[in-house]
Design a protein around this motif. Structure first.
Motif, PDB file in Angstrom:
ATOM      1  N   GLN A   7       0.815  -1.104   0.074  1.00 39.46           N
ATOM      2  CA  GLN A   7       0.059   0.025  -0.002  1.00 39.46           C
ATOM      3  C   GLN A   7       0.914   1.212  -0.107  1.00 39.46           C
ATOM      4  O   GLN A   7       1.761   1.478   0.672  1.00 39.46           O
ATOM      5  N   ALA A   8       0.795   1.952  -1.085  1.00 41.67           N
ATOM      6  CA  ALA A   8       1.386   3.286  -1.155  1.00 41.67           C
ATOM      7  C   ALA A   8       0.691   4.459  -0.459  1.00 41.67           C
ATOM      8  O   ALA A   8      -0.625   4.235  -0.534  1.00 41.67           O
ATOM      9  N   PRO A   9       0.938   5.452  -0.207  1.00 39.92           N
ATOM     10  CA  PRO A   9       0.322   6.536   0.284  1.00 39.92           C
ATOM     11  C   PRO A   9      -0.687   6.885  -0.555  1.00 39.92           C
ATOM     12  O   PRO A   9      -0.493   7.447  -1.689  1.00 39.92           O
ATOM     13  N   GLY A  10      -1.907   7.135  -0.051  1.00 37.70           N
ATOM     14  CA  GLY A  10      -2.809   7.671  -0.889  1.00 37.70           C
ATOM     15  C   GLY A  10      -3.532   6.744  -1.650  1.00 37.70           C
ATOM     16  O   GLY A  10      -4.554   6.912  -2.586  1.00 37.70           O
ATOM     17  N   LYS A  11      -3.195   5.279  -1.710  1.00 39.90           N
ATOM     18  CA  LYS A  11      -3.503   4.266  -2.868  1.00 39.90           C
ATOM     19  C   LYS A  11      -4.149   3.088  -1.760  1.00 39.90           C
ATOM     20  O   LYS A  11      -3.811   3.067  -0.758  1.00 39.90           O
ATOM     21  N   GLU A  12      -4.861   2.411  -2.709  1.00 42.01           N
ATOM     22  CA  GLU A  12      -5.471   1.151  -2.020  1.00 42.01           C
ATOM     23  C   GLU A  12      -4.424   0.072  -1.765  1.00 42.01           C
ATOM     24  O   GLU A  12      -3.581   0.173  -2.857  1.00 42.01           O
ATOM     25  N   ARG A  13      -4.798  -0.727  -1.013  1.00 45.88           N
ATOM     26  CA  ARG A  13      -3.591  -1.900  -0.784  1.00 45.88           C
ATOM     27  C   ARG A  13      -3.980  -2.908  -2.166  1.00 45.88           C
ATOM     28  O   ARG A  13      -4.853  -3.306  -2.195  1.00 45.88           O
ATOM     29  N   GLU A  14      -2.847  -3.362  -2.736  1.00 44.34           N
ATOM     30  CA  GLU A  14      -2.929  -4.021  -3.762  1.00 44.34           C
ATOM     31  C   GLU A  14      -1.913  -5.354  -3.811  1.00 44.34           C
ATOM     32  O   GLU A  14      -1.163  -5.411  -2.971  1.00 44.34           O
ATOM     33  N   PHE A  15      -2.303  -6.280  -4.408  1.00 45.63           N
ATOM     34  CA  PHE A  15      -1.784  -7.641  -4.597  1.00 45.63           C
ATOM     35  C   PHE A  15      -0.367  -7.511  -5.194  1.00 45.63           C
ATOM     36  O   PHE A  15      -0.278  -6.682  -6.160  1.00 45.63           O
ATOM     37  N   VAL A  16       0.406  -8.222  -4.596  1.00 47.52           N
ATOM     38  CA  VAL A  16       1.815  -8.078  -5.211  1.00 47.52           C
ATOM     39  C   VAL A  16       2.221  -9.906  -5.702  1.00 47.52           C
ATOM     40  O   VAL A  16       2.748 -10.132  -6.776  1.00 47.52           O
ATOM     41  N   ALA A  17       1.992 -10.755  -4.644  1.00 47.54           N
ATOM     42  CA  ALA A  17       2.457 -12.056  -4.980  1.00 47.54           C
ATOM     43  C   ALA A  17       1.737 -12.935  -4.108  1.00 47.54           C
ATOM     44  O   ALA A  17       1.427 -12.484  -2.791  1.00 47.54           O
ATOM     45  N   ALA A  18       1.518 -14.409  -4.449  1.00 45.93           N
ATOM     46  CA  ALA A  18       0.930 -15.346  -3.508  1.00 45.93           C
ATOM     47  C   ALA A  18       1.475 -16.810  -3.783  1.00 45.93           C
ATOM     48  O   ALA A  18       1.910 -16.987  -4.957  1.00 45.93           O
TER      49      ALA A  18
END
Length: 127
Positions: free
Chosen positions: A39-50
């Motif tokens: 999660q970057a400032p001002g942005k939604e939490r996003e998927f990276v890897a699983a």
């Protein structure tokens, strides 16, 4: 109940590498699918890897394909995220997450499909 603790974040120059670790408590780590989000400032939490429970299947967001590698060591109750060729746009707080069930490619990318979350570790990439 499982507790997740991330480590390995820090400040790195563009083009550099970091390896994040997520240590899990409990004796049933191998029954959890694991994921990394950011999660970057001002942005939604996003998927990276699983990664699935056995480590035999991995899933990546397009942003990290070819640069990031997720892996796990069930004997050490730890999941890793190796990040190479880092870019300023990779700057974010990185969270690991656990899911008490099998995971499909679609589920792996969805925040709501995970049951447990760590506190996060800051990754800052300077240009």
């Amino acid at each position: 109940q499982v507790q997740l603790v991330e480590s390995g974040g820090g400040l790195v120059q563009a083009g550099g590498s970091l390896r994040l670790s997520c240590a899990a408590s409990g004796r049933t780590f191998s029954s959890y699918a694991m994921g990394w989000f950011r999660q970057a400032p001002g942005k939604e939490r996003e998927f990276v890897a699983a990664i699935n429970r056995s480590g035999g299947s991995t899933y990546y967001a397009n942003s990290g394909k070819g640069r990031f590698t997720i892996s796990r060591d069930n004997a050490k109750n730890t999941v890793y995220l190796q990040m190479n060729d880092l870019k300023p746009e990779d700057t974010a707080v990185y969270y690991c997450a656990g899911r008490v069930a099998i995971i499909t490619a679609r589920q792996a990318t969805q925040r709501d499909e995970y049951d447990y979350w760590g506190q996060g570790t800051q990754v800052t990439v300077s240009s």
